[in-house]
Write a protein that holds these residues in place. Structure first.
Motif, short mmCIF file in Angstrom:
data_model
loop_
_atom_site.label_atom_id
_atom_site.label_comp_id
_atom_site.label_asym_id
_atom_site.label_seq_id
_atom_site.Cartn_x
_atom_site.Cartn_y
_atom_site.Cartn_z
N VAL B 140 21.17 38.52 60.51
CA VAL B 140 22.23 39.52 60.35
C VAL B 140 23.55 38.82 60.00
CG1 VAL B 140 23.55 41.33 61.50
CG2 VAL B 140 21.11 41.15 61.91
N LEU B 154 34.12 45.25 53.59
CA LEU B 154 33.55 45.14 54.94
C LEU B 154 32.17 45.82 54.92
CD1 LEU B 154 36.65 46.01 57.17
CD2 LEU B 154 35.57 43.78 56.94
N VAL B 155 31.17 45.09 54.47
CA VAL B 155 29.83 45.67 54.30
C VAL B 155 29.25 46.15 55.62
CG1 VAL B 155 29.19 44.38 52.22
CG2 VAL B 155 28.71 43.40 54.45
N PHE B 156 29.72 45.58 56.71
CA PHE B 156 29.16 45.85 58.03
C PHE B 156 29.66 47.17 58.62
CE2 PHE B 156 29.14 44.36 62.68
CZ PHE B 156 27.79 44.62 62.83
N GLN B 157 30.84 47.66 58.10
CA GLN B 157 31.50 48.75 58.80
C GLN B 157 30.68 50.03 58.87
OE1 GLN B 157 35.05 50.52 57.25
NE2 GLN B 157 34.56 50.02 55.14
N LYS B 158 29.82 50.27 57.86
CA LYS B 158 29.06 51.52 57.88
C LYS B 158 27.98 51.54 58.95
CE LYS B 158 29.59 53.58 53.39
NZ LYS B 158 28.91 54.06 52.20
N VAL B 159 27.59 50.35 59.41
CA VAL B 159 26.55 50.31 60.44
C VAL B 159 27.08 49.63 61.70
CG1 VAL B 159 24.51 50.44 58.95
CG2 VAL B 159 25.60 48.24 59.34
N LEU B 173 33.98 58.80 60.98
CA LEU B 173 32.68 58.32 61.41
C LEU B 173 31.77 57.94 60.24
CD1 LEU B 173 30.67 58.38 63.89
CD2 LEU B 173 30.09 60.63 63.08
N PHE B 174 31.04 56.86 60.41
CA PHE B 174 29.98 56.50 59.48
C PHE B 174 28.67 56.84 60.18
CE2 PHE B 174 33.37 53.51 58.25
CZ PHE B 174 33.50 53.87 56.92
N GLY B 176 25.68 55.89 59.61
CA GLY B 176 24.86 54.69 59.87
C GLY B 176 25.27 54.04 61.18
N VAL B 180 23.08 53.53 64.63
CA VAL B 180 22.84 52.21 65.25
C VAL B 180 23.32 52.23 66.70
CG1 VAL B 180 23.44 49.75 65.17
CG2 VAL B 180 22.93 50.97 63.05
N ILE B 183 20.92 54.20 68.94
CA ILE B 183 19.68 53.45 69.24
C ILE B 183 19.97 52.36 70.29
CG2 ILE B 183 17.93 51.90 68.27
CD1 ILE B 183 18.27 53.51 65.61
#
Lengths: 144, 386
Positions: B140, B154-159, B173-174, B176, B180, B183
């Motif tokens: 990751v 910021l590719v990570f921000q959506k998840v 809110l995203f 994705g 995550v 979960i």
């Protein structure tokens, strides 16, 4: 049970990574005079030829639940000025700006025709002002 | 450790966790309250990404390649990251156990899970599988480093579950991210800190950095009677058998092993050399963590380098012509160049009824002769005269 746990976690992480890889709120596609299409990454230099006409397709995906800025309020700036077809002194001349077309719920597209008129490194800034953060992307064109 | 010290250590860590969680929550809510029209007595942060230490990791590639920050990250990310690194190279990845709000909430849900499932808790994956799954953290981390450098976003921000944790009630809110987060929080009922142990990219990085920290959990083999209480107590499933010092990258210095150990001096959080400076007291450990974390941030504040947005440059009145953006307001222009507002209006020929919150690129809608080009020309002339 262990195999199921392992399998589900691997699937989860793959989905997780693939979402991360395509996390763009705006995507830009450039069609060259020869008809080739190029995906443009904001901030990364794209080479253009002087005196040629290009088509820029802007795809906007709204990923917030509520967006308070209409898609029509997206602002394009060249040399920090609003990009207008009347401004023939700008290094990237706007020829025609199509209307925003709704593709599906929360997804819009717009096509822009422009012509390169000056050599140099030029920036096209796309701004969506929004109290929730908005978007500020810069496309960098090297006109040769 | 005796019973009194155990309780003290556990509670001190819990107090630090809750305090830091509330502190981050207050920063986020300040923004929400400001939108409601509340006038807050402290500065309001509008960009949550600017206070994420992992933002510094995400922008690292761009900083190295061309010295730029990826959008939504600023110098503030670097200073907070330096604080975390300072903690980590001194006493290990204690940031995760004491300060990280996402780690804290997983732990709190885990306490409920422990009550519900008792001995079945934390048995979802065997030791070997747990270790294998832990390697996903590096995958990751690598994916985020490569993709954020390549895509300059910021590719990570959506998840990002951390972002989702503090924005799940808002329109920012995203989906994705909330998926995550959902979960992770659900898994936290069955296993201790699932995000930290299997997926956290920041934890992966800190786990490597902490290998150089002089303070480690050390086992005195002469005093240890190999009761394995420490191994059983470790929420990360680290095996202490036959180890002199814990070098496992998953150790976050939570101190569960220390509190579980019943033999005085058998397990210590100490330096390798004599005198063995032991961080026996939880209060000293907690204070050290907070001080080390805050030091770079306070230095940056004092030096005026702690920028959470481009506004900081404007507010210092040190704007230069190249930094002038069409999206800045007339007020930004006046403050950034340390000019009177009246002078700006006169200089640019702007009618007095125009609000000073007007953006420079919108001036041409009021008077088509006032473009960025003319603003820059007039401003240059004025500054040369001055």
């Amino acid at each position: 049970m262990k195999k199921i746990t392992l399998f589900s976690l691997i699937i989860f992480s793959l989905v997780f990574l693939s979402i991360g890889a395509y996390a763009c709120e705006m995507q830009f596609t450039l069609t060259t005079p020869g008809g080739a299409t190029v995906n443009i990454v904001p901030g990364r230099e794209t080479s253009l030829s002087l005196g040629e006409s290009y088509a820029l397709q802007v795809d906007f995906t709204q990923d917030h639940k509520r967006c308070v800025t209409p898609v029509e309020e997206t602002v394009y700036l060249v040399s920090e000025e609003k990009w207008k077809s009347t401004k023939d002194y700008l290094p990237l001349q706007l020829v025609e700006q199509g209307e925003w077309a709704s593709v599906s719920e929360g997804v819009w597209t717009q096509e822009i025709q422009f012509k390169t008129s000056q050599k140099g490194l030029w920036e096209l800034e796309i701004i969506r002002e929004c109290p929730k953060g908005g978007i500020d992307e810069t496309l960098v064109f090297q006109v040769q | 450790m005796n019973r009194g010290t155990v309780i003290k250590h556990t509670w001190i860590r819990r107090v630090v966790q809750i305090s830091f969680y509330l502190f981050v929550l207050m920063i986020v809510l300040s923004h929400v309250f400001e939108r409601q029209g509340w006038n807050l007595p402290w500065p309001v942060l509008r960009n949550f990404h600017a206070i994420c230490p992992f933002g510094a990791v995400e922008t690292a590639g761009r900083l190295i390649l061309d010295g730029s920050f990826i959008p939504k990250t600023h110098a503030s990310n670097l200073w907070i990251f330096y604080g975390v690194v300072l903690v980590t190279i001194t006493i290990g990845a204690a940031f995760c156990a004491y300060l990280c709000p996402l780690g804290s909430i997983q732990e709190w849900i885990g306490r409920l899970g422990k009550r519900l499932f008792k001995k079945k808790y934390n048995r979802i994956a065997g030791t070997k599988m747990d270790r294998i799954l832990g390697y996903m953290r590096y995958g990751v981390l690598l994916a985020i480093l490569v993709q954020s450098t390549r895509m300059i976003t910021l590719v990570f921000q959506k998840v990002d579950p951390y972002y989702a944790l503090f924005h799940f009630w808002s329109g920012d809110l995203f989906l994705g991210g909330i998926g995550v987060l959902g979960i992770i929080l659900l898994l936290s009922l069955f296993v201790e800190r699932p995000w930290c142990r299997w997926l956290c990219p920041f934890g992966a990085l800190l786990g490597i950095v902490q290998l150089i920290s002089p303070w480690k959990i050390r086992r005195n083999s002469e005093l240890c009677n190999s009761c394995t209480a420490c191994t059983k107590a470790c929420p990360m499933g680290i095996d202490f058998t036959d180890k002199k010092a814990v070098l496992d990258t998953r150790c976050n210095r939570c101190g569960s092993c220390l509190t579980a150990c019943r033999r005085e001096g058998a397990l210590t959080f100490s330096l390798p050399v004599k005198p063995m400076l032991k961080l026996r007291d939880g209060l000293v450990t907690a204070l050290l963590i907070v001080v080390l974390f805050a030091t770079p941030i306070l230095i940056a504040h004092a030096g005026g380098w702690y920028n959470t947005s481009n506004k900081a440059v404007i507010e210092r009145g040190t704007l230069v012509m190249n930094e002038l953006k069409g999206s800045m307001t007339l007020r930004d222009l006046a403050t950034g160049f340390d000019m009177e507002m009246e002078t700006v209006f006169t200089l640019l020929g702007i009618p007095p009824q125009v609000p000073d919150s007007t953006k420079i690129y919108d001036l041409e809608e009021i008077d088509e002769s006032i473009t960025m080009h003319t603003v820059k020309m007039e401003l240059s002339k004025y500054l040369k005269k001055g």
